[in-house]
Design a protein around this motif. Sequence first.
Motif, PDB file in Angstrom:
ATOM      1  N   LYS A  55       8.897  28.056 -45.813  1.00 52.62           N
ATOM      2  CA  LYS A  55       8.015  26.757 -47.246  1.00 52.62           C
ATOM      3  C   LYS A  55       7.436  27.754 -47.788  1.00 52.62           C
ATOM      4  O   LYS A  55       6.891  27.472 -48.643  1.00 52.62           O
ATOM      5  N   LEU A  56       6.347  28.720 -46.899  1.00 59.72           N
ATOM      6  CA  LEU A  56       5.536  29.809 -47.740  1.00 59.72           C
ATOM      7  C   LEU A  56       5.909  30.349 -48.133  1.00 59.72           C
ATOM      8  O   LEU A  56       6.558  31.387 -48.298  1.00 59.72           O
ATOM      9  N   THR A  57       5.346  30.813 -49.595  1.00 54.50           N
ATOM     10  CA  THR A  57       4.828  32.374 -49.857  1.00 54.50           C
ATOM     11  C   THR A  57       3.859  32.938 -50.018  1.00 54.50           C
ATOM     12  O   THR A  57       2.445  32.575 -50.233  1.00 54.50           O
ATOM     13  N   ARG A  58       3.942  34.547 -49.791  1.00 54.96           N
ATOM     14  CA  ARG A  58       2.475  35.221 -48.836  1.00 54.96           C
ATOM     15  C   ARG A  58       2.823  36.208 -49.339  1.00 54.96           C
ATOM     16  O   ARG A  58       3.432  36.835 -49.801  1.00 54.96           O
ATOM     17  N   SER A  59       1.345  36.257 -49.168  1.00 53.60           N
ATOM     18  CA  SER A  59       0.811  37.711 -50.152  1.00 53.60           C
ATOM     19  C   SER A  59      -0.041  38.382 -49.503  1.00 53.60           C
ATOM     20  O   SER A  59      -0.994  37.699 -48.948  1.00 53.60           O
ATOM     21  N   GLU A  60      -0.665  40.093 -50.642  1.00 53.39           N
ATOM     22  CA  GLU A  60      -1.302  40.032 -49.522  1.00 53.39           C
ATOM     23  C   GLU A  60      -2.943  39.565 -49.660  1.00 53.39           C
ATOM     24  O   GLU A  60      -3.735  39.341 -49.033  1.00 53.39           O
ATOM     25  N   SER A  61      -2.840  38.590 -50.322  1.00 55.08           N
ATOM     26  CA  SER A  61      -4.922  37.490 -50.478  1.00 55.08           C
ATOM     27  C   SER A  61      -4.578  36.583 -50.165  1.00 55.08           C
ATOM     28  O   SER A  61      -5.672  35.917 -50.014  1.00 55.08           O
ATOM     29  N   ARG A  62      -3.171  35.910 -50.394  1.00 51.27           N
ATOM     30  CA  ARG A  62      -3.328  34.542 -49.866  1.00 51.27           C
ATOM     31  C   ARG A  62      -1.760  33.771 -49.742  1.00 51.27           C
ATOM     32  O   ARG A  62      -0.698  34.864 -49.062  1.00 51.27           O
ATOM     33  N   PRO A 167       1.545  20.603 -51.636  1.00 53.11           N
ATOM     34  CA  PRO A 167       2.393  21.439 -52.396  1.00 53.11           C
ATOM     35  C   PRO A 167       1.859  21.620 -53.279  1.00 53.11           C
ATOM     36  O   PRO A 167       0.486  20.946 -53.689  1.00 53.11           O
ATOM     37  N   ASN A 168       1.688  22.917 -53.740  1.00 57.25           N
ATOM     38  CA  ASN A 168       0.435  23.478 -54.365  1.00 57.25           C
ATOM     39  C   ASN A 168      -0.780  23.781 -54.121  1.00 57.25           C
ATOM     40  O   ASN A 168      -1.089  24.022 -55.454  1.00 57.25           O
ATOM     41  N   THR A 169      -0.742  23.971 -53.092  1.00 59.95           N
ATOM     42  CA  THR A 169      -1.949  24.400 -52.777  1.00 59.95           C
ATOM     43  C   THR A 169      -1.572  25.933 -51.472  1.00 59.95           C
ATOM     44  O   THR A 169      -0.707  25.880 -51.763  1.00 59.95           O
ATOM     45  N   GLU A 170      -2.742  26.370 -51.362  1.00 58.38           N
ATOM     46  CA  GLU A 170      -3.343  27.882 -50.932  1.00 58.38           C
ATOM     47  C   GLU A 170      -4.364  28.442 -49.667  1.00 58.38           C
ATOM     48  O   GLU A 170      -5.062  27.185 -50.407  1.00 58.38           O
ATOM     49  N   LEU A 171      -4.255  28.724 -49.190  1.00 63.79           N
ATOM     50  CA  LEU A 171      -5.089  29.206 -48.207  1.00 63.79           C
ATOM     51  C   LEU A 171      -5.781  30.621 -48.965  1.00 63.79           C
ATOM     52  O   LEU A 171      -4.699  31.801 -49.515  1.00 63.79           O
ATOM     53  N   ASN A 172      -6.884  30.978 -48.661  1.00 63.70           N
ATOM     54  CA  ASN A 172      -7.076  32.477 -49.826  1.00 63.70           C
ATOM     55  C   ASN A 172      -7.973  33.157 -48.489  1.00 63.70           C
ATOM     56  O   ASN A 172      -7.385  33.835 -48.298  1.00 63.70           O
ATOM     57  N   ASP A 173      -8.788  33.070 -47.807  1.00 68.98           N
ATOM     58  CA  ASP A 173      -9.432  33.714 -46.720  1.00 68.98           C
ATOM     59  C   ASP A 173      -9.940  33.071 -45.866  1.00 68.98           C
ATOM     60  O   ASP A 173     -10.469  31.864 -45.919  1.00 68.98           O
ATOM     61  N   TRP A 174     -10.700  33.372 -44.892  1.00 65.10           N
ATOM     62  CA  TRP A 174     -11.919  33.008 -43.809  1.00 65.10           C
ATOM     63  C   TRP A 174     -12.656  33.994 -43.350  1.00 65.10           C
ATOM     64  O   TRP A 174     -12.130  35.497 -43.340  1.00 65.10           O
ATOM     65  N   PHE A 175     -13.612  33.451 -42.524  1.00 62.27           N
ATOM     66  CA  PHE A 175     -14.714  34.753 -41.728  1.00 62.27           C
ATOM     67  C   PHE A 175     -14.879  34.115 -40.747  1.00 62.27           C
ATOM     68  O   PHE A 175     -15.137  32.452 -40.250  1.00 62.27           O
ATOM     69  N   VAL A 176     -15.142  34.805 -39.287  1.00 66.30           N
ATOM     70  CA  VAL A 176     -16.064  34.057 -38.241  1.00 66.30           C
ATOM     71  C   VAL A 176     -17.037  34.924 -37.843  1.00 66.30           C
ATOM     72  O   VAL A 176     -17.041  36.204 -38.527  1.00 66.30           O
ATOM     73  N   ARG A 177     -17.810  34.788 -37.591  1.00 67.84           N
ATOM     74  CA  ARG A 177     -19.066  35.352 -37.167  1.00 67.84           C
ATOM     75  C   ARG A 177     -19.720  35.174 -35.423  1.00 67.84           C
ATOM     76  O   ARG A 177     -19.714  34.535 -34.703  1.00 67.84           O
ATOM     77  N   TYR A 178     -19.584  36.040 -35.152  1.00 71.52           N
ATOM     78  CA  TYR A 178     -20.102  36.089 -33.654  1.00 71.52           C
ATOM     79  C   TYR A 178     -21.266  36.841 -32.912  1.00 71.52           C
ATOM     80  O   TYR A 178     -21.871  37.304 -34.204  1.00 71.52           O
ATOM     81  N   ASP A 179     -21.701  36.545 -32.231  1.00 67.57           N
ATOM     82  CA  ASP A 179     -22.915  37.194 -31.535  1.00 67.57           C
ATOM     83  C   ASP A 179     -22.923  38.024 -30.657  1.00 67.57           C
ATOM     84  O   ASP A 179     -22.438  37.649 -29.642  1.00 67.57           O
ATOM     85  N   VAL A 180     -23.355  39.130 -30.732  1.00 69.42           N
ATOM     86  CA  VAL A 180     -23.018  40.471 -29.781  1.00 69.42           C
ATOM     87  C   VAL A 180     -24.491  40.815 -29.493  1.00 69.42           C
ATOM     88  O   VAL A 180     -25.359  40.890 -30.231  1.00 69.42           O
ATOM     89  N   ASN A 181     -24.960  40.887 -28.086  1.00 69.75           N
ATOM     90  CA  ASN A 181     -26.075  42.048 -27.448  1.00 69.75           C
ATOM     91  C   ASN A 181     -26.235  42.979 -28.786  1.00 69.75           C
ATOM     92  O   ASN A 181     -25.107  43.926 -28.770  1.00 69.75           O
TER      93      ASN A 181
END
Length: 185
Positions: A55-62, A167-181
Amino acid sequence: MSSLSGISKTTLIGAIALACGTLYTSPASAQTAPRSFYQNAGASCHGIDALNDSKLTRSESRLINKTSSSVTVVCNLPADAYAITGSNFGVVGYVALWARRYAGSGKTMACTMTDGFYGQTGAGTYQPDSGNPVSLPNSGSQAIFEWTPSGGDKFFGPINLRCTLAPNTELNDWFVRYDVNQAPV
């Protein structure tokens, strides 16, 4: 015939072992540094099953739900192999997901975040900081879902997001921040 005495051999072996041990341990003055991952939802999110995915329409950005029914989507965010482990309840300090309405008005979207590996002790499911569902602005601009751990704790990695796209909504981007030594320079 050996040219080293027994005490000298023991001292030499001890010195080599100590040198090798210091190569594999973090210096006491190591600092924590953030490391982040950012990706478009069209590349990394998908329907929870084949029916939802169809049911989803996929593009490179959303990732867009152009149908007249709600669709359940999951985003499996990458783990960071270099992130700190075993301290302060995990390694993730912040998660964000951007969404917007594709058409229409008065749209909302609901998302939850699950941290850690399946069955991991201490892992859980979390609501966004602003609550659920989130209203998507009628202007076409994006709304943001944010998850910030409380009280100095961290979320376990990896992170998984689950959203119900109206209906008629979309996801655009996600972001996750890890902590590293990070060793001092």
